[in-house]
Design a protein around this motif. Sequence first.
Motif, short mmCIF file in Angstrom:
data_model
loop_
_atom_site.label_atom_id
_atom_site.label_comp_id
_atom_site.label_asym_id
_atom_site.label_seq_id
_atom_site.Cartn_x
_atom_site.Cartn_y
_atom_site.Cartn_z
N ILE A 58 0.86 -1.18 0.00
CA ILE A 58 0.00 0.00 0.00
C ILE A 58 0.90 1.23 0.00
CG2 ILE A 58 -0.17 0.09 2.53
CD1 ILE A 58 -3.11 0.98 2.13
N CYS A 59 0.42 2.33 -0.56
CA CYS A 59 1.20 3.57 -0.53
C CYS A 59 0.25 4.75 -0.56
CB CYS A 59 2.20 3.65 -1.69
SG CYS A 59 1.44 3.83 -3.33
N GLY A 60 0.76 5.91 -0.22
CA GLY A 60 -0.08 7.09 -0.21
C GLY A 60 0.70 8.34 0.12
N THR A 61 -0.01 9.42 0.34
CA THR A 61 0.60 10.68 0.75
C THR A 61 0.06 11.08 2.12
OG1 THR A 61 -1.11 11.92 -0.45
CG2 THR A 61 0.98 11.53 -1.59
N MET A 62 0.88 11.77 2.86
CA MET A 62 0.49 12.29 4.17
C MET A 62 0.77 13.79 4.19
SD MET A 62 1.80 11.15 8.00
CE MET A 62 1.21 9.47 7.76
N GLU A 63 -0.26 14.55 4.50
CA GLU A 63 -0.14 16.00 4.56
C GLU A 63 -0.28 16.45 6.01
OE1 GLU A 63 -2.12 19.82 2.28
OE2 GLU A 63 -3.44 18.19 2.94
N ALA A 64 0.77 17.05 6.55
CA ALA A 64 0.76 17.54 7.92
C ALA A 64 0.56 19.06 7.91
CB ALA A 64 2.06 17.18 8.62
N ILE A 65 -0.44 19.53 8.64
CA ILE A 65 -0.79 20.95 8.67
C ILE A 65 -0.52 21.51 10.06
CG2 ILE A 65 -2.68 22.61 8.31
CD1 ILE A 65 -4.02 20.47 6.54
N GLU A 79 5.24 4.44 1.72
CA GLU A 79 4.92 3.09 1.25
C GLU A 79 4.66 2.22 2.47
OE1 GLU A 79 6.99 2.08 -2.86
OE2 GLU A 79 8.47 2.54 -1.31
N GLY A 80 3.75 1.27 2.32
CA GLY A 80 3.36 0.48 3.48
C GLY A 80 3.43 -1.02 3.26
N ARG A 138 2.46 -1.31 8.42
CA ARG A 138 3.56 -0.38 8.71
C ARG A 138 3.61 0.62 7.56
NH1 ARG A 138 5.91 -5.24 11.05
NH2 ARG A 138 6.05 -6.06 8.94
N TRP A 139 3.68 1.90 7.90
CA TRP A 139 3.80 2.95 6.89
C TRP A 139 5.17 3.61 7.03
CZ3 TRP A 139 -1.44 6.08 7.48
CH2 TRP A 139 -2.51 5.24 7.12
N LYS A 140 5.92 3.61 5.93
CA LYS A 140 7.27 4.19 5.94
C LYS A 140 7.32 5.37 4.97
CE LYS A 140 11.79 4.45 6.40
NZ LYS A 140 12.07 5.84 6.75
N GLU A 141 7.49 6.57 5.51
CA GLU A 141 7.64 7.75 4.66
C GLU A 141 8.94 7.66 3.87
OE1 GLU A 141 5.64 11.49 6.82
OE2 GLU A 141 6.90 10.28 8.15
N ARG A 142 8.85 7.87 2.57
CA ARG A 142 10.01 7.71 1.68
C ARG A 142 10.68 9.04 1.33
NH1 ARG A 142 11.97 2.74 2.31
NH2 ARG A 142 10.42 1.14 1.85
N TYR A 143 9.88 10.07 1.06
CA TYR A 143 10.48 11.35 0.69
C TYR A 143 9.46 12.47 0.87
CZ TYR A 143 8.18 10.29 -3.81
OH TYR A 143 7.27 9.96 -4.79
N PHE A 144 10.01 13.69 0.98
CA PHE A 144 9.18 14.89 1.04
C PHE A 144 8.73 15.24 -0.38
CE2 PHE A 144 11.89 15.39 4.83
CZ PHE A 144 10.91 15.57 5.80
N VAL A 145 7.47 15.64 -0.50
CA VAL A 145 6.93 16.00 -1.80
C VAL A 145 7.13 17.48 -2.10
CG1 VAL A 145 4.80 16.15 -3.19
CG2 VAL A 145 5.23 14.14 -1.76
N ASN A 146 6.96 18.34 -1.10
CA ASN A 146 6.94 19.78 -1.37
C ASN A 146 7.94 20.59 -0.55
OD1 ASN A 146 5.53 19.37 1.07
ND2 ASN A 146 4.31 21.22 0.79
N VAL A 147 8.82 19.92 0.18
CA VAL A 147 9.87 20.63 0.91
C VAL A 147 11.19 19.91 0.68
CG1 VAL A 147 8.29 21.46 2.70
CG2 VAL A 147 9.49 19.30 3.04
#
Length: 205
Positions: A58-65, A79-80, A138-147
């Motif tokens: 599984i994979c996706g995006t995470m947006e932290a505000i 990626e998960g 398990r969700w593993k953040e791979r890279y920053f999209v906008n920073v």
Amino acid sequence: MPATSLRQGCSPKPIFCSLLQAGQRFQGIQNSWKLVKDLDYWTVHVEIQDYIPEKGYICGTMEAIDVPRFDYPVITFWEGQIVDNIHYGFRTGCWEATEEDDLRHWSQFSAFRALERVFEIDRARQVALHPLEYVFMRWKERYFVNVPHNCGLTIAGFYYVCMNRITGETQGYYFDPDSLPFQKLQLSPCCLRGQGFTCPWYAFQ
């Protein structure tokens, strides 16, 4: 928890869940284990980008505000691993997580308590997980999209995740030996008024 949830000896099966389809969105908060002040939490939006149960992927995006020191959202791609006892088990075996770390974090979820004993005697791989009401990931953040990667934030760790496949309520605990322990992620599925949960098909490019 139903008695069938701890059956051993039957063939493992992929874990299917309609709430993990590409396009499904979740929203909630992430906070430290013990809140000290209001700034110890921030809003989080998650969108599933791809879901391949036949591969436990599984994979996706995470947006932290409202992340401290940032006046705009921080987006990461993750990626998960779906814990299905085919492709992945409860033991992580990477990302600096020991078996003690695994047990300590999985045990935070009440849904795992019936599995704790078989984990400790190394028989968790024999348990049929597909009948369970919960999905462990398990969700593993791979890279920053906008920073930029040197923005001062870290994605070195990963999340232990447990989702109720009926309600979509999701909890996660972040693990990174160099970060504050037990940062908690709490998510609920987004839905369209009168139309149930959102399930459009969308693939991350």
